[in-house]
Design an enzyme around this catalytic site. Structure first.
Site, PDB file in Angstrom:
ATOM      1  N   HIS A 166       9.030  -9.976 -17.411  1.00 54.02           N
ATOM      2  CA  HIS A 166       8.199 -10.602 -18.440  1.00 54.02           C
ATOM      3  C   HIS A 166       6.784 -10.840 -17.903  1.00 54.02           C
ATOM      4  CE1 HIS A 166       7.464 -13.522 -21.813  1.00 54.02           C
ATOM      5  NE2 HIS A 166       6.637 -14.034 -20.914  1.00 54.02           N
ATOM      6  N   GLU A 167       6.690 -11.389 -16.702  1.00 56.01           N
ATOM      7  CA  GLU A 167       5.374 -11.669 -16.117  1.00 56.01           C
ATOM      8  C   GLU A 167       4.669 -10.390 -15.670  1.00 56.01           C
ATOM      9  OE1 GLU A 167       4.060 -14.537 -16.459  1.00 56.01           O
ATOM     10  OE2 GLU A 167       5.923 -15.354 -17.260  1.00 56.01           O
ATOM     11  N   HIS A 170       2.719  -8.942 -18.448  1.00 57.13           N
ATOM     12  CA  HIS A 170       1.433  -9.634 -18.585  1.00 57.13           C
ATOM     13  C   HIS A 170       0.426  -9.090 -17.584  1.00 57.13           C
ATOM     14  CE1 HIS A 170       2.675 -12.617 -21.438  1.00 57.13           C
ATOM     15  NE2 HIS A 170       3.500 -13.249 -20.634  1.00 57.13           N
ATOM     16  N   ASP A 177       2.361 -13.188 -24.847  1.00 56.32           N
ATOM     17  CA  ASP A 177       3.608 -13.814 -25.274  1.00 56.32           C
ATOM     18  C   ASP A 177       3.825 -13.657 -26.775  1.00 56.32           C
ATOM     19  OD1 ASP A 177       4.550 -14.812 -22.787  1.00 56.32           O
ATOM     20  OD2 ASP A 177       3.097 -16.442 -22.888  1.00 56.32           O
TER      21      ASP A 177
END
Length: 947
Positions: A166-167, A170, A177
């Site tokens: 998830h990170e 980014h 998000d």
């Protein structure tokens, strides 16, 4: 964190040929993370030196707990496109040695992933600092030690490997998000309450304070009920999305065009113009340069190497050619080098000195700094005269520098070279192989306009910093450059912080007067340094916040180097210190002041400023993006006055105010994230430009953010399992709990240098369009659509645009790909305001809603979506890029019964009215007939009587 400069392609053919000869390991040095054959190489994880040693931390980073699991999860989520091949974990020097490998060019400030505490807070949200737009790389991923060690947090965040992916999305691909803590619910086009999520297929129930409740109970007078939340089912069929609910076992992919929820009020929709995360990821350079791996179920597990920096070793490599006699360069170098040795370089560091003209010379072997006497000894070895030779050989100087540092451990691994030169050396690329194989980091400082053009390549490819010092006597750029060069350990409690740096040509019998603010997070080891260039020292007067006076007699003079220094014992009094430098001579004098200090306590991190540019070079007319990261620990400092000063090789410096409003500048993407930014495009000449940033914050303004804005992995409050609500422990807030600072603060930071090519000679035509609008918002009010945005400028973010072009479409694809042919909205009465002003415009979307058009997929009868975007034009008809796209859901009643009922009532009323009118008319006619008949009868009767 040190920004990794993106200098673009290297055009020197000989340089490229040498690179081909280098080993793959050396190619990665200074280059950051690289994707080769579907695998990421060079990922650097660094542990902050303030983190207590815990041998459980490293296994939890390495193995199935996080990155190994993440590699397999990422591979499947990207449809067998990418995985993690090798990772380095940088162990802080504060931990005991444990057979770790010797570090080379790795440093905490270059890390892609950092492990650090929040300082005084208890939040554990995994976090990625994103400061650029959609599809652009972020700065770093941040994990707390507690997140990596506390097994109880897995229930809320999910497995650590999933969180890492998830990170990583980014950081690497610039997606955002798909949840929103501030707007957890929204009302869709059918007036239904929906949870902000992607995809919409993720199921759950609304929960109020006392248990499950209808969704209608979550809204009161159009305001969401406090304590209302959406709890997800523990068993899901939805496979997307990782940027929303990475903790769910069913979620194994990113939202794509078919599963993306465009209505959700989240950052992904806002920053990426309603595009799905997978669409953005698919457009990345990683995917354009790779194809799926066939014939394999899983990639090989990643390999890890543990490295630890050894002794801090620095060598000053200083140019002494005859070029250094020009513009007082040697004296300014002596002053800056003395400043570095006496104030900046950290205790216990080994320092040596080498010099060069056409050949190199060792001036001082390594000395470890353990006292002020050690510092003074090293200062005595600084060069005092220039050579008669004009020729310079950077490679000869670096060779001697390597000889100096290699005498400590036999290798130059982990060492730092501070290279200062003004010479035009065209043979810098001759020693590239030596430089890269050394494992040393090169920080380059170019003096004047004649310094070698390719000097910065040494810094770029070793992960070093690069600086430019113009030939101006009142410029403090050399001091600022040396002040910026730290050990790179990330220990902000030990590093010096530059509170003030200014210079001015002062007329005879005039004065330089200013105020510097010492905030209560600094004050230890505070030093005021005064420098002059030609005549004797000025008359110095300094007052502390309590009115105590210091004068010239309190300062220690070094007449040979033309400096005066005052060390404040203990912790300097917080507040405003006022200094006055009086030029008592009969000629103008270049007077300069710099003030440095250290943290006042290990419990409270000091405010810090880091300035940098997005790219190290640009070509006219492309602008430069200037950034200043202003923080206290990891918390953004808001409402500061941030000013950038840009010095070209020739000409006057340019000042530019930076903003952190998420829109007003066009360059700033996230509001209130502590990263202030602005476009710079006022190019005067070709060549190098020096960047410095001043930050000031008034004590009367609440300036510290109460939370961390930006990109976090979502913490799930609970699940529905077998029909029962199972709540997780409440998420710990990352809000700060320390007291407000009583005082404001002021700081200065060098942002290094950048270069500009292709600037036309003389005045050039208008080539700068308005900047892209990035904060377009839309609200539907009855039949109208209200748009709002921040006005761009005539030239990027400066001035005033001439007109706006607003277009709308029922198709997102059409307005994205063919904006020019979307339906034009009448904006004839809309006149742009000054850049930074809030614009509001209202229109009726009848042109779209009245069009006969087939039902759109996913739309229900009675509603459809329209998409709106805007761009600005200047007086030269230059157009901005198309803005972010907004979506409006329009509700149109498809039920004909109410319409027919209204029609029948209307008809009945009309008929009734008509009947009444007819009845009245008939009555009038009948009455008239009867009256006439009576008259005729009466006449007959009268006539008979007469007869």
């Amino acid at each position: 964190m040190t920004h990794r400069d993106d200098a673009g392609p290297i055009c020197n053919l000989r340089f490229v040929t040498l690179l081909v000869a280098l080993s793959p390991e050396l190619l990665l040095l200074g280059a950051g993370v690289q994707l080769q054959d579907n695998g990421y190489d060079g990922l650097l994880v660094a542990i902050n030196p303030q983190v207590s040693e815990d041998q459980n931390l490293i296994p939890n980073i390495k193995k199935q707990e996080m990155i190994t699991e993440a590699s397999f999860y990422l591979f499947n989520a990207t449809k067998k496109r990418v995985f993690f091949r090798n990772i380095k974990i940088l162990i802080p020097t504060t931990w005991k040695a444990n057979n770790y490998s010797k570090g080379k060019q790795e440093s905490y400030e270059k890390a892609n992933v950092i492990v650090a505490d929040w300082y005084g807070t208890h939040g554990d949200d995994p976090y990625t600092l994103q400061y650029r737009g959609c599809g652009e790389e972020g700065k770093y991923i941040h994990f707390t030690p507690n997140f990596l060690l506390n097994e109880n947090l897995i229930a809320g965040y999910g497995p650590r490997g999933r969180v890492f992916v998830h990170e990583w999305a980014h950081l690497r691909w610039g997606v955002f998000d798909e949840y929103n803590y501030e707007k957890p619910f929204y009302i869709n086009g059918q007036n239904q309450i929906k949870e902000t999520r992607c995809s919409s297929d993720i199921t759950g129930i609304f929960v109020c304070e006392k248990g499950p409740c209808p969704q209608e109970n979550c809204i009161i007078s159009k305001l969401f009920q406090e304590g209302c939340m959406f709890i997800y089912n523990s068993t899901q069929n939805a496979t997307a999305s990782i940027m929303f609910l990475q903790s769910s076992p069913s979620v194994v992919e990113f939202c794509n065009a078919s599963t993306h929820n465009q209505e959700a009020p989240n950052l992904q929709n806002q920053k990426c113009s309603l595009r799905s995360t997978w669409d953005v990821i698919s457009d990345s350079a990683d995917f354009s340069n790779s194809v799926p791996m066939n014939g394999t179920e899983l990639p090989p597990p990643p390999t890890f190497s543990l490295v630890q920096a050894g002794d801090k070793v620095v060598c000053l490599v200083l140019d002494v050619s005859s070029k250094m006699a020009e513009a007082d360069r040697l004296l300014r170098l002596q002053q800056a080098a003395e400043f570095y040795l006496m104030q900046i370089v950290e205790i216990h560091t080994f320092v040596g000195i080498a010099s060069f003209d056409s050949k190199g010379e060792i001036r001082a072997q390594l000395h470890q700094i353990n006292s002020d006497d050690d510092r003074k000894l090293l200062v005595s070895f600084l060069p005092t005269t220039v050579s008669a030779e004009a020729e310079t050989s950077v490679c000869s100087g670096l060779k001697k520098g390597f000889e100096v540092v290699e005498k400590l451990n036999g290798r130059a691994y982990g060492s730092v070279m501070i290279l200062v030169t003004s010479g035009d050396d065209r043979n810098v690329d001759n020693c590239l192989l030596t430089v890269f194989s050394s494992g040393s980091t090169i920080h380059s400082i170019a003096l004047g306009s004649s310094a070698a053009e390719n000097l910065e390549e040494l810094s770029h490819l070793t992960g070093g910093l690069k600086f430019f010092v113009p030939d101006k006597l009142n410029s403090n750029s050399m001091i600022d450059a040396f002040s910026r060069i730290s050990s790179g350990t990330g220990d902000i409690f030990q590093q010096r912080i530059q509170l003030e740096s200014t210079g001015e040509i002062v007329k005879p019998h005039h004065q330089l007067k200013n105020t510097v603010t010492v905030d209560n997070s600094v004050g230890n080891d505070t030093i005021f340094l005064v420098m002059w260039q030609t005549s004797g020292p000025p008359d110095i007067v300094l007052f502390d916040p309590n009115g105590r006076k210091y004068d010239t007699n309190n300062f220690t003079n070094n007449l040979a180097l033309q400096t005066a220094r005052l060390w404040i014992p203990g912790t300097a009094q917080p507040g405003d210190w006022t200094y006055t430098l009086n030029n008592t001579h009969h000629s103008p004098e270049a007077l300069k002041v710099t003030v440095t200090s250290r943290a006042s306590s290990l419990a409270v991190p000091p405010a810090t400023v880091e300035a940098y540019v997005e790219r190290g070079s640009t070509h006219f007319p492309h602008p430069v993006m200037i950034y200043a990261n202003v923080r206290k620990g990891f918390y953004p400092i808001l409402n500061a006055t941030v000013t950038a000063t840009i010095e070209p090789e020739t000409g006057d410096p340019v000042t530019l105010k930076l903003f952190d409003d998420g829109a007003d500048t066009g360059a700033d993407v996230i509001k209130n994230d502590g990263i202030y930014s602005r476009y710079f495009f006022s190019f005067a000449v070709n060549g190098r430009y020096n960047l410095k940033v001043h930050v000031h914050r008034s004590p009367s303004i609440n300036a510290l953010a109460h939370s961390i804005s930006g990109s976090h992995a979502m913490y799930v409050p609970g699940y529905i399992a077998n029909g029962n609500i199972q709540m997780n422990a409440p998420r710990k807030s990352m809000g700060r709990n320390e007291e407000e600072q009583k005082w404001g603060f002021s700081q200065v930071s060098s942002g290094g240098s950048f270069s500009v090519l292709g600037v036309p000679a003389g005045p050039y035509p208008d080539v700068f369009p308005p900047c892209k609008i990035i904060d377009l918002e839309a609200v539907k009010l009855e039949d109208e659509v209200i748009l709002s945005w921040t006005a761009p400028g005539e030239d990027f973010d400066q001035g005033q645009a001439t007109s706006y072009e607003i277009r709308m479409s029922k198709s997102l694809q059409n307005i994205q790909d063919d904006f020019n042919n979307a339906i034009l909205v009448n904006t004839s009465k809309l006149n742009p305001q000054k850049a930074g002003t809030k614009e509001v415009f209202t229109f009726l979307p009848k042109l779209v809603t009245n069009e006969p058009e087939d039902q759109f997929d996913g739309e229900t009868q009675g509603s459809h979506r329209i998409y709106v975007a805007i761009r600005a034009m200047d007086r030269g008809c230059l157009e901005s890029a198309v803005s972010n796209i907004v979506q409006i859901t329009l509700f149109i009643s498809q039920n004909s019964a109410p319409v027919l009922a209204r029609d029948s009532q209307t008809l009945k009323g009309v008929l009734t009215a008509m009947g009444l009118i007819g009845f009245i008319c008939l009555t009038i006619v009948a009455t008239h007939y009867i009256l006439n008949r009576k008259k005729r009868t009466a006449k007959k009767e009268n006539g008979t009587k007469l007869l």
